[in-house]
Design an enzyme around this catalytic site. Structure first.
Site, PDB file in Angstrom:
ATOM      1  N   ALA A  44      56.679   4.279   8.940  1.00  0.00           N
ATOM      2  CA  ALA A  44      56.608   3.618  10.249  1.00  0.00           C
ATOM      3  C   ALA A  44      57.741   2.596  10.397  1.00  0.00           C
ATOM      4  O   ALA A  44      58.411   2.544  11.436  1.00  0.00           O
ATOM      5  CB  ALA A  44      55.245   2.956  10.435  1.00  0.00           C
ATOM      6  N   SER A  88      52.455   3.781   0.952  1.00  0.00           N
ATOM      7  CA  SER A  88      51.738   5.054   0.823  1.00  0.00           C
ATOM      8  C   SER A  88      52.618   6.207   1.273  1.00  0.00           C
ATOM      9  O   SER A  88      52.407   7.355   0.867  1.00  0.00           O
ATOM     10  CB  SER A  88      50.476   5.054   1.705  1.00  0.00           C
ATOM     11  OG  SER A  88      49.556   4.108   1.244  1.00  0.00           O
ATOM     12  N   SER A  89      53.580   5.907   2.149  1.00  0.00           N
ATOM     13  CA  SER A  89      54.375   6.989   2.747  1.00  0.00           C
ATOM     14  C   SER A  89      54.968   7.907   1.685  1.00  0.00           C
ATOM     15  O   SER A  89      54.909   9.131   1.813  1.00  0.00           O
ATOM     16  CB  SER A  89      55.507   6.404   3.594  1.00  0.00           C
ATOM     17  OG  SER A  89      54.987   5.733   4.715  1.00  0.00           O
ATOM     18  N   TRP A 101      53.963   8.632  -1.058  1.00  0.00           N
ATOM     19  CA  TRP A 101      52.959   9.364  -1.840  1.00  0.00           C
ATOM     20  C   TRP A 101      52.287  10.474  -1.044  1.00  0.00           C
ATOM     21  O   TRP A 101      51.471  11.218  -1.589  1.00  0.00           O
ATOM     22  CB  TRP A 101      51.886   8.406  -2.341  1.00  0.00           C
ATOM     23  CG  TRP A 101      52.367   7.395  -3.326  1.00  0.00           C
ATOM     24  CD1 TRP A 101      53.665   7.041  -3.584  1.00  0.00           C
ATOM     25  CD2 TRP A 101      51.559   6.598  -4.189  1.00  0.00           C
ATOM     26  NE1 TRP A 101      53.705   6.063  -4.549  1.00  0.00           N
ATOM     27  CE2 TRP A 101      52.427   5.771  -4.938  1.00  0.00           C
ATOM     28  CE3 TRP A 101      50.195   6.493  -4.410  1.00  0.00           C
ATOM     29  CZ2 TRP A 101      51.968   4.858  -5.881  1.00  0.00           C
ATOM     30  CZ3 TRP A 101      49.731   5.584  -5.348  1.00  0.00           C
ATOM     31  CH2 TRP A 101      50.607   4.774  -6.078  1.00  0.00           C
ATOM     32  N   GLY A 130      50.336  16.231   1.845  1.00  0.00           N
ATOM     33  CA  GLY A 130      50.095  17.405   2.696  1.00  0.00           C
ATOM     34  C   GLY A 130      51.209  17.623   3.701  1.00  0.00           C
ATOM     35  O   GLY A 130      51.840  18.680   3.748  1.00  0.00           O
ATOM     36  N   GLU A 171      44.830  22.470   7.211  1.00  0.00           N
ATOM     37  CA  GLU A 171      44.019  21.465   6.520  1.00  0.00           C
ATOM     38  C   GLU A 171      42.680  21.319   7.221  1.00  0.00           C
ATOM     39  O   GLU A 171      42.502  21.807   8.349  1.00  0.00           O
ATOM     40  CB  GLU A 171      44.761  20.124   6.454  1.00  0.00           C
ATOM     41  CG  GLU A 171      45.959  20.174   5.509  1.00  0.00           C
ATOM     42  CD  GLU A 171      46.599  18.821   5.266  1.00  0.00           C
ATOM     43  OE1 GLU A 171      46.261  17.857   5.964  1.00  0.00           O
ATOM     44  OE2 GLU A 171      47.455  18.745   4.366  1.00  0.00           O
ATOM     45  N   HIS A 212      39.075   9.748   0.570  1.00  0.00           N
ATOM     46  CA  HIS A 212      39.534  11.110   0.319  1.00  0.00           C
ATOM     47  C   HIS A 212      38.556  11.764  -0.638  1.00  0.00           C
ATOM     48  O   HIS A 212      38.195  11.165  -1.661  1.00  0.00           O
ATOM     49  CB  HIS A 212      40.943  11.109  -0.280  1.00  0.00           C
ATOM     50  CG  HIS A 212      41.603  12.449  -0.155  1.00  0.00           C
ATOM     51  ND1 HIS A 212      41.212  13.533  -0.888  1.00  0.00           N
ATOM     52  CD2 HIS A 212      42.594  12.887   0.657  1.00  0.00           C
ATOM     53  CE1 HIS A 212      41.948  14.575  -0.547  1.00  0.00           C
ATOM     54  NE2 HIS A 212      42.797  14.206   0.398  1.00  0.00           N
ATOM     55  N   ARG A 265      36.574  15.291   6.485  1.00  0.00           N
ATOM     56  CA  ARG A 265      36.674  14.579   5.205  1.00  0.00           C
ATOM     57  C   ARG A 265      35.434  13.790   4.838  1.00  0.00           C
ATOM     58  O   ARG A 265      35.022  13.771   3.686  1.00  0.00           O
ATOM     59  CB  ARG A 265      37.834  13.590   5.268  1.00  0.00           C
ATOM     60  CG  ARG A 265      39.108  14.226   4.943  1.00  0.00           C
ATOM     61  CD  ARG A 265      40.172  13.239   4.701  1.00  0.00           C
ATOM     62  NE  ARG A 265      41.356  14.040   4.388  1.00  0.00           N
ATOM     63  CZ  ARG A 265      42.580  13.589   4.416  1.00  0.00           C
ATOM     64  NH1 ARG A 265      42.811  12.339   4.734  1.00  0.00           N
ATOM     65  NH2 ARG A 265      43.581  14.369   4.108  1.00  0.00           N
ATOM     66  N   HIS A 277      41.101   5.781   0.900  1.00  0.00           N
ATOM     67  CA  HIS A 277      42.353   6.511   1.133  1.00  0.00           C
ATOM     68  C   HIS A 277      43.093   6.069   2.379  1.00  0.00           C
ATOM     69  O   HIS A 277      44.317   5.977   2.382  1.00  0.00           O
ATOM     70  CB  HIS A 277      42.000   7.992   1.245  1.00  0.00           C
ATOM     71  CG  HIS A 277      43.177   8.895   1.403  1.00  0.00           C
ATOM     72  ND1 HIS A 277      44.159   9.008   0.438  1.00  0.00           N
ATOM     73  CD2 HIS A 277      43.534   9.750   2.402  1.00  0.00           C
ATOM     74  CE1 HIS A 277      45.070   9.888   0.838  1.00  0.00           C
ATOM     75  NE2 HIS A 277      44.723  10.338   2.033  1.00  0.00           N
ATOM     76  N   GLU A 310      49.936   2.699   9.725  1.00  0.00           N
ATOM     77  CA  GLU A 310      48.530   2.571   9.314  1.00  0.00           C
ATOM     78  C   GLU A 310      47.943   1.200   9.613  1.00  0.00           C
ATOM     79  O   GLU A 310      46.726   1.065   9.780  1.00  0.00           O
ATOM     80  CB  GLU A 310      48.402   2.912   7.817  1.00  0.00           C
ATOM     81  CG  GLU A 310      46.956   3.031   7.386  1.00  0.00           C
ATOM     82  CD  GLU A 310      46.777   3.614   5.996  1.00  0.00           C
ATOM     83  OE1 GLU A 310      47.691   4.303   5.495  1.00  0.00           O
ATOM     84  OE2 GLU A 310      45.702   3.388   5.406  1.00  0.00           O
ATOM     85  N   ARG A 348      39.846   9.967  10.734  1.00  0.00           N
ATOM     86  CA  ARG A 348      41.181  10.524  10.960  1.00  0.00           C
ATOM     87  C   ARG A 348      41.216  12.011  10.652  1.00  0.00           C
ATOM     88  O   ARG A 348      40.692  12.462   9.630  1.00  0.00           O
ATOM     89  CB  ARG A 348      42.171   9.815  10.035  1.00  0.00           C
ATOM     90  CG  ARG A 348      43.534  10.446  10.007  1.00  0.00           C
ATOM     91  CD  ARG A 348      44.404   9.777   8.979  1.00  0.00           C
ATOM     92  NE  ARG A 348      44.021  10.142   7.637  1.00  0.00           N
ATOM     93  CZ  ARG A 348      44.859  10.607   6.712  1.00  0.00           C
ATOM     94  NH1 ARG A 348      46.136  10.768   7.008  1.00  0.00           N
ATOM     95  NH2 ARG A 348      44.457  10.892   5.500  1.00  0.00           N
ATOM     96  N   SER A 404      48.286  10.800  10.226  1.00  0.00           N
ATOM     97  CA  SER A 404      48.696   9.399  10.057  1.00  0.00           C
ATOM     98  C   SER A 404      50.207   9.224   9.977  1.00  0.00           C
ATOM     99  O   SER A 404      50.758   8.312  10.601  1.00  0.00           O
ATOM    100  CB  SER A 404      48.016   8.778   8.842  1.00  0.00           C
ATOM    101  OG  SER A 404      47.934   9.700   7.807  1.00  0.00           O
ATOM    102  N   LEU A 405      50.898  10.092   9.237  1.00  0.00           N
ATOM    103  CA  LEU A 405      52.367  10.009   9.262  1.00  0.00           C
ATOM    104  C   LEU A 405      52.830  10.196  10.699  1.00  0.00           C
ATOM    105  O   LEU A 405      53.739   9.511  11.183  1.00  0.00           O
ATOM    106  CB  LEU A 405      52.974  11.088   8.363  1.00  0.00           C
ATOM    107  CG  LEU A 405      52.701  10.949   6.861  1.00  0.00           C
ATOM    108  CD1 LEU A 405      53.244  12.161   6.111  1.00  0.00           C
ATOM    109  CD2 LEU A 405      53.321   9.678   6.303  1.00  0.00           C
TER     110      LEU A 405
END
Ligand SMILES: Cc1cc2nc3c(=O)[nH]c(=O)nc-3n(C[C@H](O)[C@H](O)[C@H](O)COP(=O)(O)OP(=O)(O)OC[C@H]3O[C@@H](n4cnc5c(N)ncnc54)[C@H](O)[C@@H]3O)c2cc1C
Length: 522
Positions: free
Chosen positions: A21, A47-48, A50, A53, A119, A238, A284, A343, A367, A378, A383-384
């Site tokens: 972001a 976190s980005s 990491w 998906g 997903e 998660h 989820r 998560h 985020e 979510r 989120s990305l």
């Protein structure tokens, strides 16, 4: 704050955070000047880097942004803002095109088109990815390389921001530390626009997939300055963190289940078909709670990839493969032990369609923001995308409403520093009482633990930021006397017919302790 050692006047926007972001916002701002402050190295920060998906976008043949929007709304359990969902789903393909133009090496099919993964809770394959599970690492690397060669962007790593600087109710900058011990210095960065891209708060929980930097400090700083916070009670767990005793816990991406991997218990039985019509591809929260209950009943839970992925594992999912092998597990031959872990934070600093917070001068993206996209839960890989869509929107708004000034002051060379760890007692209380299953008594205990930590904090601002974030999550969880999306109350298991989003300030949250005592009474 006292003892400011240095004041730096920036000539444009000050962005806190160098995840997707923050970097994307800086690139979209160009040539408007941006100073990006971050705790860790751009390209591997937050976190980005990491993310495994990928990013959801209706770019496939036969798909349409309306399908993406409908899936997002269905996952959000009644609390999404439909106008925000529509604009994100509609703008998603353009943001993917931006990443392609910047050089992101997305996986392609035999015809050269973007390869799309599927997903959970997506009605069709819609996830663009890189080398199977390396989306976050590759996108972060690409954005960092672009940012480092863009003349209008200056990046300063090794600064730990602790407080917003406010003047007459307007955010005008940030106080940030660098160095440790006797070398520690406090710098005031002043700016025409302050943009938070500070990520989530998973590390406030003892079991998490998030890096230690995701401690809700941006949320806490904004809340302590009086910002309105939205939906803080909604934390996503998660379902399949790899259970090998590591902190943070490595992730077994959802895409594995998208490829057909199944969840089994110690007896080798699948339990998801009985829990939900979509079995392993259920939302989820449903999957996470089903696993949680298996574990609570004494079962171990495993992700069985042997048939669905088998010998392709190392090539298609190199990150997960490496994590398994480092713990002596061969996922080609053995089921992977898994457990749910904190998560993603659906809640955050309340923002409008331009990423404006309730505090004049403060914009938010990624985020740390609560835009209304995710509702109570979510949808995977949104989120990305949210960080990209709102990064672009924040940049547009800042460019059209703020004029650049003149830089003054010489920034000090950054010194190494160590982030203070979130207190163990806080992480344990959040995990035990504010996790997948909550009730009034436990939430009251968590609030009491937070209050005790505050009393002994000595006014340490980083700790106060983390405690503010924890208090908001816990207080809102106590006030929501129903179960919905990521929020499950064992004492209020039903979903109310009508419900609204939560909007609260830190002062509202501080008043909730009395309610805790009343709800806990038999
Ligand atoms: C293991 C894992 C896998 C994931 N997979 C996916 C996926 O496949 N698809 C998807 O859409 N999402 C995924 N997510 C979620 C997604 O990665 C995050 O929501 C997203 O990357 C957040 O980006 P961000 O830029 O908002 O924050 P981050 O990338 O977390 O960056 C935050 C930045 O803020 C800085 N910062 C924070 N506080 C301070 C402070 N006080 N002082 C200085 N700097 C500070 C940090 O150093 C960092 O630079 C995943 C998350 C994890 C943990």
């Amino acid at each position: 704050m006292n003892h400011v050692d240095n004041v730096i006047e920036t000539d444009g926007a000050l962005i806190l955070g160098a995840g997707i972001a923050g970097l994307f916002t800086a690139l979209k701002l160009a040539p408007f000047p941006a100073l990006v402050l971050a705790g860790s190295r751009p390209g591997t920060s937050g976190s980005s880097a990491w993310a495994q998906g990928g990013i959801a976008a209706a770019v496939g043949e036969g798909d349409d942004w309306r399908n993406h929007a409908a899936d997002t709304i269905a996952a959000g359990a009644g609390l999404c803002d439909p106008a925000i969902v529509d604009l994100v789903a509609r703008e998603a393909p353009d943001r993917i095109a931006d990443l392609v133009a910047m050089g992101t090496p997305f996986d392609r099919d035999a015809n050269g088109a973007l390869a799309l993964g599927r997903e959970a809770a997506h009605s069709r394959p819609r996830i663009v990815h890189v080398t199977g599970d390396r989306a976050g690492a590759e996108i972060s690397r690409t954005l960092a390389a672009q940012a480092l060669t863009t003349p209008s962007i200056e990046i300063m790593e090794g600064f730990h921001a602790v407080e917003l600087a406010m003047e007459d109710g307007r955010a005008v900058g940030l106080f940030a530390r660098h160095g440790t011990g006797a070398d520690a210095r406090l710098v005031l960065f002043k700016a025409r626009a302050v943009i938070f891209a500070t990520g989530g708060l998973g590390a406030l929980y003892a079991v998490t997939t998030n890096p230690l930097e995701a401690r809700g400090e941006g949320l806490g700083m904004a809340a302590r300055a009086g910002a309105l916070i939205a939906d803080p009670e909604f934390v996503q767990f998660h379902p399949t963190a790899i259970e090998i005793g590591r902190d943070p816990a490595p992730l077994a991406t959802e895409a594995l289940r998208g490829e057909g991997a199944t969840l089994i218990n110690t007896k080798g039985e699948r339990f998801m078909p009985a829990a939900h019509g979509d079995a392993e591809l259920a939302p989820r929260d449903v999957v996470a709670r089903a696993i949680h209950r298996q574990i609570a009943s004494g079962q171990g839970v495993f992700l069985d990839c042997r048939q669905a992925i088998g010998a392709n594992f190392a090539a298609h999912f190199p990150t997960v493969y490496a994590a398994c092998r480092s713990a002596g597990i061969d996922p080609v031959l053995q089921p992977i032990p898994v457990a749910p872990a904190a998560h993603y934070h659906m809640g955050g600093i309340a923002s409008d369609a331009s990423g404006r917070s309730s505090l004049p001068g403060l914009w938010v993206a990624g985020e740390c923001a609560a835009t209304g996209l995710h509702g109570a839960n979510r949808l995977a890989s949104n989120s990305l995308l949210e960080g990209l869509v709102f990064g672009a929107r924040v940049a547009e708004d800042v460019k059209s409403t703020v004029s650049a000034g003149t830089a003054q002051g010489q920034p000090p060379a950054p010194l190494a520093f160590a982030l203070p760890a979130p207190p163990h007692v806080l992480r344990t209380a959040m995990n035990r009482h504010v996790g997948l299953e909550r009730n009034a008594e436990g939430l009251g205990e968590a609030l009491a633990a937070i209050a005790r930590l505050e009393q002994t904090s000595g006014g340490e601002p980083a700790l106060l930021n983390m405690l503010a974030a924890a208090r908001l999550v816990t207080a809102a969880a106590l006030l929501r006397v129903e179960s919905r999306g990521g929020h499950w109350r064992s004492d209020f298991p039903l979903t109310q017919k009508i419900s609204t989003r939560t909007f609260m300030t830190l002062a509202d949250a501080a008043q909730v302790e009395g309610i805790a005592q009343r709800q806990a009474r038999p």
